[in-house]
Design an enzyme around this catalytic site. Structure first.
Site, short mmCIF file in Angstrom:
data_model
loop_
_atom_site.label_atom_id
_atom_site.label_comp_id
_atom_site.label_asym_id
_atom_site.label_seq_id
_atom_site.Cartn_x
_atom_site.Cartn_y
_atom_site.Cartn_z
N SER A 1 4.49 -5.51 1.36
CA SER A 1 3.66 -4.50 2.03
C SER A 1 4.35 -3.95 3.29
O SER A 1 5.45 -3.42 3.20
CB SER A 1 2.29 -5.10 2.35
N ASP B 1 2.68 3.03 4.15
CA ASP B 1 3.44 1.78 4.32
C ASP B 1 4.33 1.59 3.08
O ASP B 1 4.39 2.46 2.21
CB ASP B 1 2.50 0.59 4.60
N ASP C 1 4.38 -0.16 0.38
CA ASP C 1 3.85 -0.19 -0.99
C ASP C 1 2.76 0.86 -1.20
O ASP C 1 2.11 0.90 -2.25
CB ASP C 1 3.37 -1.59 -1.39
N ASP D 1 -0.20 1.53 -0.11
CA ASP D 1 -1.66 1.38 -0.18
C ASP D 1 -2.31 1.80 1.13
O ASP D 1 -3.46 2.22 1.14
CB ASP D 1 -2.09 -0.04 -0.60
MG MG Z 1 0.57 -2.33 1.93
#
Ligand code: MG
Length: 457
Positions: free
Chosen positions: A99, A241, A243, A245
């Site tokens: 992340s 960010d 990844d 999300d």
């Molecule tokens: Mg993330």
């Protein structure tokens, strides 16, 4: 401290340090066993980190050795991987991502068939299977196969646009600056922008995993984006960010409006169009309460953690949800936080109101939220909570909630202290209409905490 973190959020460690191929392979075996072993199907995805292929292959080996078929989604976002897990009817999913953590970290995140991360119970079972090496490996005739699937990006953009007024957005030809921080959002987000007729300037647009700045979308990391919004006269700036999300939003003057606003703004818009409840966690700004009240919606509060918020959304039949750190969840798209949903809804809000973003921000009451952390040795949080309760014991206007650490609500604001799921720290969050009150609430808690754990900051 370099240690492997194994929590409800998955596994996280340093590459070349604690997150070894052996650890990853054993987690592949353990997850296969958790799902029932041979004959199951699991999606496998990764973000853009350089170590992604290595960890992915190690997890895949563990899954296949246990007779589980692997659907390899490649380099995709966390919401994209979650969406595909649900769409193809997989028995579970795995994403190789750390992340917003820096480049040297990687992690393994496990998904339910809905695409949501594991419940606390399932995560604990997985940890025990891993620690006990209670695996069920199969013979050569029953080894799992790899099936490559490259449909994620298109399926994701289609899902985000399904309930969106695409024409209204496209007509405006918005100029937008996007910072994908060389992460998993690099490939799919421009596809969404193209569908929405956006004139896009894309920063850090190569998914190399060599992050141009720390990949957490917070104010100090997005100064280049702010300058770019100003220089190009953009209507809005977006930061993802690693990844993809989480999402942060900058207004037309390049001002970082705060991660808490991603949910507040999108909820203000979505709740006006969809009647129903909205879910969030205990430490999300009370802006969501104001926004919901304005549309007659009810707010459901869940313990921190995406899986808890999603659980609350399902139980209460919520039409929208999310968390204050820039995560919005549209149950009609996928039951995880999704920066593409956030981008699409902010642009739609701008399009239908015809107002600049700063004006939409001004419609929402303003609060000061302060976040800080303190070291938290294992097992100390219980004593800290007791000490904090003592500090406020004389206040008969205080209400206490222990669903997630401790949250104290007072007429002048609220304050929360809770242990992190992923790091040996405790987080203190306070919010009030002004900085003095927010600081005073946070200091009271920090003093009580220091009385328990000492001054080791
Ligand atoms: Mg993330």
């Amino acid at each position: 401290m370099d240690r492997l973190m194994v929590s409800v959020s998955g596994v996280r460690g340093t590459v070349g340090g604690t997150l070894t191929p052996e650890v990853a392979c054993r987690f592949g075996c353990a997850f296969a066993t958790l799902l029932g072993g041979a004959g199951r199907t699991v999606t496998l995805a990764r973000d853009s980190r350089e170590s992604g292929p290595m960890i992915r292959n190690a997890v895949a080996a563990g899954l296949m050795a246990s007779g589980v078929d692997v659907v390899d989604l490649g380099l995709v976002t966390t919401p994209g991987a979650a969406l595909m897990t649900a769409r193809i009817g997989a028995d579970g999913g795995v994403i190789i991502t750390a992340s917003h953590n820096p480049r040297q970290y990687n992690g393994i995140k496990f998904l339910q068939p809905t695409g949501t991360s594991l419940t606390a119970d399932a995560a604990e079972k997985l940890r025990c299977l891993w620690a006990d090496e209670a695996f069920s490996l199969v013979g050569s005739e029953r080894q799992g196969r790899v099936i490559v699937n490259d449909e994620t990006h298109d399926a994701h953009v289609d899902a985000v646009c399904r309930d969106l007024d695409v024409d209204a957005v496209a007509k405006r030809r918005f100029r937008v600056v996007l910072d994908s921080v060389n992460g998993a959002g690099c490939a799919v987000t421009p596809l969404l922008m193209e569908r929405l007729g956006v004139d896009l300037l894309h920063l850090n647009a190569e998914p190399t995993g060599a992050f141009a700045h720390p990949p957490e979308p917070v104010a100090e990391n997005v100064t280049e984006l702010g300058e770019s919004v100003r220089a190009h006269g953009a209507a809005v700036g977006f930061a993802q960010d690693a990844d993809a999300d989480r999402l942060a939003v900058l207004d037309e003057s390049g001002t970082f409006i705060g991660e808490e606003y991603t949910l507040a703004l999108t909820a203000a818009h979505v709740l006006a169009r969809r009647k129903g409840k909205v879910a969030t966690n205990m430490v999300t700004s009370r802006m969501i309460d104001d926004v919901a009240a304005a549309t007659g919606a009810e707010v459901v509060r869940a313990p921190t953690g995406e899986a808890n918020v999603v659980q609350a959304m399902l139980e209460a039949g919520c039409v929208f949800g999310g968390e204050g750190g820039g995560g919005v969840i549209d149950p009609q798209v996928v039951l995880v936080r999704d920066s593409l949903v956030g981008i699409a809804r902010v642009l739609e809000y701008l399009a239908v109101t015809g107002e600049p973003l700063s004006a939409l921000v001004d419609r929402i009451p303003r609060y000061v939220m302060l976040k800080s952390k303190l070291p938290c040795p294992a097992g100390a949080i219980g004593d800290v909570i007791a000490a904090v309760r003592d500090r406020f014991a004389g206040r008969d206007d205080a209400t206490f909630n222990t669903d997630d650490g401790l949250r104290v609500d007072l007429p002048e604001g609220w304050v929360s202290v809770r242990a992190s799921n992923t790091e040996p720290i405790m987080r203190v969050t306070s919010e009030a209409p002004d900085k003095t009150a927010a600081t005073s609430l946070a200091e009271t808690v920090r003093e009580a905490a220091r009385g328990v754990v000492g001054d080791g900051e």
